[in-house]
Scaffold this active site. Sequence first.
Site, PDB file in Angstrom:
ATOM      1  NE  ARG A  88      -0.413   0.414   4.822  1.00 44.95           N
ATOM      2  CZ  ARG A  88       0.802   1.277   5.241  1.00 44.95           C
ATOM      3  NH1 ARG A  88       1.521   2.060   4.742  1.00 44.95           N
ATOM      4  NH2 ARG A  88       1.459   0.984   6.362  1.00 44.95           N
ATOM      5  N   GLY A  89       0.288   3.029   0.089  1.00 40.85           N
ATOM      6  CA  GLY A  89       0.979   3.644   0.010  1.00 40.85           C
ATOM      7  C   GLY A  89       1.122   3.343   1.712  1.00 40.85           C
ATOM      8  N   GLY A  90       1.655   5.023   2.095  1.00 39.69           N
ATOM      9  CA  GLY A  90       2.450   5.303   2.828  1.00 39.69           C
ATOM     10  C   GLY A  90       3.189   4.878   3.955  1.00 39.69           C
ATOM     11  CG  ASP A  91       7.418   5.732   6.945  1.00 38.69           C
ATOM     12  OD1 ASP A  91       7.549   5.509   7.455  1.00 38.69           O
ATOM     13  OD2 ASP A  91       7.733   6.176   5.815  1.00 38.69           O
ATOM     14  CE1 TYR A  94      -0.341  -1.624  17.768  1.00 36.74           C
ATOM     15  CE2 TYR A  94      -2.215  -0.240  17.874  1.00 36.74           C
ATOM     16  CZ  TYR A  94      -0.922  -1.920  18.203  1.00 36.74           C
ATOM     17  OH  TYR A  94      -2.243  -2.395  19.178  1.00 36.74           O
ATOM     18  N   GLY A 162      -4.320   4.573   4.086  1.00 37.21           N
ATOM     19  CA  GLY A 162      -2.927   3.667   2.786  1.00 37.21           C
ATOM     20  C   GLY A 162      -3.381   2.873   2.118  1.00 37.21           C
ATOM     21  N   GLY A 173      -6.918   0.591   3.557  1.00 36.96           N
ATOM     22  CA  GLY A 173      -7.948   0.991   4.097  1.00 36.96           C
ATOM     23  C   GLY A 173      -7.467   2.170   4.821  1.00 36.96           C
ATOM     24  CB  CYS A 191       2.300   8.074   9.034  1.00 43.13           C
ATOM     25  SG  CYS A 191       0.781   7.933   9.433  1.00 43.13           S
TER      26      CYS A 191
END
Length: 238
Positions: A88-91, A94, A162, A173, A191
């Site tokens: 997925r996207g993002g960093d 949790y 994400g 999601g 993130c």
Amino acid sequence: MNKTVSIQELGLKDYKETWDYQETLFKNIVDTKIKNRREEANLQTPNYFLFVEHPHVYTLGKSGDMSNLLVDEKQLAEKGATFYKVNRGGDITYHGPGQIVGYPILDLDNFFTDIHKYLRFLEEMIILTLAEYGLKAERSQGETGVWLDVGTPFARKICAMGVRASRWVTMHGFALNVNADLGYFDNMIPCGIRGKAVTSLNVELGKQTVDEAEVKEKLLKHFAHLFEAELQRQEEKV
């Protein structure tokens, strides 16, 4: 166009197991779209919205930085947590008990082919839901998810997001902190954004616990309105 969305309650489920299940649903939709194009089959593509709660887990998106996880494998094991790199996207994010995780697996050809609009609608669903609890939640420019007190020293994130999309089919999601143990966020840079706090709905409301079933109903109400979707509930756990 099929605007019916199957709502599935997965309960407490391992992250990898859920990811594999998402991939299966995602692939089936994509395969149907390919068949439609190649054979002019004109088959309807299904849409899903999965609700799940994960055991303690940290996940790192494609563009994420491994240094944003502040514990090693041994420390993760001691905390009863697992770790996965995901598509997925993002960093880094949790997931854990007390968090409502939602995975809409939609064929956006059934709704609108605009990934930015899709993300804004997911954020708006969260914002409208939190407004029902008296909280003014907002987007934060250049930062994913949904936040409180944006633009102040007290800015804090309450919902991470994400997503992945291919051939206009979505997966992954959002993760909304409702009764989350915020101590687990200390093991990472949320993130990848330093100096930003994280919060949970129960903390904001000064309650021991918030009714998660009630929160889900509010989320679905706003989702259905924004996406002009017809919800079809699948009661049994998958």
